[in-house]
Enzyme design. Structure first.
Site, short mmCIF file in Angstrom:
data_model
loop_
_atom_site.label_atom_id
_atom_site.label_comp_id
_atom_site.label_asym_id
_atom_site.label_seq_id
_atom_site.Cartn_x
_atom_site.Cartn_y
_atom_site.Cartn_z
N HIS A 140 0.85 -1.20 0.00
CA HIS A 140 0.00 0.00 0.00
C HIS A 140 0.88 1.25 0.00
O HIS A 140 2.07 1.18 0.29
CB HIS A 140 -0.91 0.04 1.24
CG HIS A 140 -2.12 -0.84 1.11
ND1 HIS A 140 -2.10 -2.17 1.44
CD2 HIS A 140 -3.40 -0.57 0.70
CE1 HIS A 140 -3.30 -2.71 1.23
NE2 HIS A 140 -4.11 -1.76 0.78
N LYS A 144 -0.42 4.73 4.65
CA LYS A 144 -1.35 3.80 5.32
C LYS A 144 -0.90 3.54 6.75
O LYS A 144 0.27 3.27 7.01
CB LYS A 144 -1.46 2.49 4.54
CG LYS A 144 -2.50 1.55 5.12
CD LYS A 144 -2.90 0.45 4.16
CE LYS A 144 -3.91 -0.50 4.76
NZ LYS A 144 -5.19 0.13 5.11
N1 LIG Z 1 -12.66 -0.57 2.92
C1 LIG Z 1 -12.01 -0.13 1.85
O1 LIG Z 1 -12.30 -0.53 0.70
C2 LIG Z 1 -10.94 0.90 2.04
C3 LIG Z 1 -10.29 1.45 0.93
C4 LIG Z 1 -9.38 2.47 1.15
C5 LIG Z 1 -9.12 2.91 2.45
N2 LIG Z 1 -9.75 2.31 3.49
C6 LIG Z 1 -9.58 2.76 4.87
O2 LIG Z 1 -10.25 4.00 5.02
C7 LIG Z 1 -9.60 4.78 6.01
C8 LIG Z 1 -9.23 6.13 5.43
O3 LIG Z 1 -8.24 5.94 4.43
P1 LIG Z 1 -7.67 7.15 3.57
O4 LIG Z 1 -6.50 6.63 2.82
O5 LIG Z 1 -8.78 7.79 2.81
O6 LIG Z 1 -7.18 8.13 4.75
P2 LIG Z 1 -6.83 9.68 4.75
O7 LIG Z 1 -6.52 10.15 3.37
O8 LIG Z 1 -5.80 9.87 5.81
O9 LIG Z 1 -8.19 10.39 5.19
C9 LIG Z 1 -8.69 10.27 6.50
C10 LIG Z 1 -9.94 11.12 6.60
O10 LIG Z 1 -10.47 10.94 7.90
C11 LIG Z 1 -10.67 12.22 8.50
N3 LIG Z 1 -10.53 12.09 9.94
C12 LIG Z 1 -9.43 11.75 10.64
N4 LIG Z 1 -9.72 11.76 11.96
C13 LIG Z 1 -11.03 12.11 12.05
C14 LIG Z 1 -11.91 12.31 13.12
N5 LIG Z 1 -11.51 12.16 14.39
N6 LIG Z 1 -13.19 12.66 12.85
C15 LIG Z 1 -13.63 12.84 11.58
N7 LIG Z 1 -12.83 12.68 10.52
C16 LIG Z 1 -11.55 12.32 10.76
C17 LIG Z 1 -9.63 13.10 7.88
O11 LIG Z 1 -10.04 14.46 8.02
P3 LIG Z 1 -8.95 15.65 8.19
O12 LIG Z 1 -8.11 15.55 6.96
O13 LIG Z 1 -9.77 16.87 8.31
O14 LIG Z 1 -8.20 15.29 9.45
C18 LIG Z 1 -9.68 12.61 6.43
O15 LIG Z 1 -10.77 13.21 5.79
C19 LIG Z 1 -8.40 3.93 6.47
O16 LIG Z 1 -8.76 3.19 7.61
C20 LIG Z 1 -8.16 3.01 5.29
O17 LIG Z 1 -7.50 1.82 5.64
C21 LIG Z 1 -10.66 1.33 3.31
#
Ligand SMILES: NC(=O)c1ccc[n+]([C@@H]2O[C@H](COP(=O)([O-])OP(=O)(O)OC[C@H]3O[C@@H](n4cnc5c(N)ncnc54)[C@H](OP(=O)(O)O)[C@@H]3O)[C@@H](O)[C@H]2O)c1
Length: 246
Positions: A140, A144
């Site tokens: 990844h 991550k």
């Molecule tokens: N299930 C699936 O198919 C799949 C696919 C991809 C990713 N994921 C998972 O999805 C999650 C996010 O991944 P990503 O790569 O998109 O992460 P990312 O780019 O770091 O984005 C995280 C998001 O969460 C927000 N956030 C963080 N802390 C928060 C809080 N306390 N309250 C509300 N919002 C909050 C951030 O907002 P700010 O920027 O304002 O802090 C940002 O919008 C991870 O756990 C990842 O493993 C799952």
């Protein structure tokens, strides 16, 4: 449908906002701070309870500690809840299970359709090759947090189920470490902007079988998450996975 996307400013959340907007849904975003993306207003986290009043569904791709708190608010508001966040400890999962007593909760560690197919193929491959050594490698992007990925854990669970045992998950090897029959090697790589790759290798009898899934963009996760939310509206309270929606 009126959709609240929690984590809207994130790498995946941004794609979900675009995908849902493109399908004509009325989207509002939530993140830790207010912002605006794709002409969609993003509200700070504290506003979530207010936004839930008019919501038909919530999609949450944030961090486990945040999703754990959101689960309570979403359950209180009685709104269907799709969770893509990965890396939960026991307590976070308990909060989601509690919520599923009052609302439909659909949690998946991977919203790509190909990964659902991979899980089925893994089970078939492992059952067909009972004596073969098995090793898992996942790659990844360098941002991550959780390791191994939620998808890797789902593949490992599928292997255990097919073998009807719990293989010892060996996370990398170093030094004098010959392989035991009871082991499954788990190898995690973090680099660049890789969207997500999972490869299961089965080797024995002078042959090697590899089963690989590669996400080529985050849009695939966004499309699956929006499909899941559309499907979840109107469902009875309970726990669902992405396979149910497909
Ligand atoms: N299930 C699936 O198919 C799949 C696919 C991809 C990713 N994921 C998972 O999805 C999650 C996010 O991944 P990503 O790569 O998109 O992460 P990312 O780019 O770091 O984005 C995280 C998001 O969460 C927000 N956030 C963080 N802390 C928060 C809080 N306390 N309250 C509300 N919002 C909050 C951030 O907002 P700010 O920027 O304002 O802090 C940002 O919008 C991870 O756990 C990842 O493993 C799952």
């Amino acid at each position: 449908m009126r959709l609240v996307v929690v984590g809207a400013t994130g790498r995946t959340g941004g794609e979900i906002v675009a995908e849902a907007g493109g399908r004509g849904h009325d989207v509002v975003g939530v993140a830790t701070s207010s912002d605006s993306i794709e002409d969609v207003r993003v509200y700070p986290n504290e506003k979530l309870p207010e936004l839930l009043v008019e919501a038909d569904a919530v999609i949450d791709f944030t961090v486990p500690e945040a999703s754990r708190a959101h689960a309570e608010a979403v359950a209180e508001a009685g709104v269907p809840y799709v969770v893509g966040t990965t890396g939960f400890e026991e307590a976070g999962l308990d909060a989601l299970w509690d919520a599923s007593e009052t609302i439909p909760v659909l949690k998946a560690s991977n919203f790509a359709r190909g990964v659902q197919a991979l899980l089925e193929v893994v089970a078939a491959g492992v059952e067909a090759l009972p004596e073969y050594d098995i090793e898992l490698t996942e790659t990844h992007h360098n941002g991550k947090r959780d390791a191994p990925s939620g998808t890797a854990n789902a593949i490992l669970d599928a292997v255990d189920e097919a073998r009807e045992t719990e293989l010892d998950r060996t996370h990398g090897r170093e030094g004098d470490h010959p392989r035991e029959d009871s082991e499954i090697g788990v190898h995690v790589r973090r680099a660049g902007n890789v969207r997500g790759e999972h490869e299961l290798l089965l080797a024995g009898n002078d042959e090697v079988l590899t089963l690989t899934h590669r996400a080529e963009s985050r849009r695939v996760f966004a499309a699956g998450a929006v499909d899941a939310a559309e499907w979840l509206v109107g469902k009875a309270p309970g726990w669902y996975d992405f396979g149910d929606a497909l």
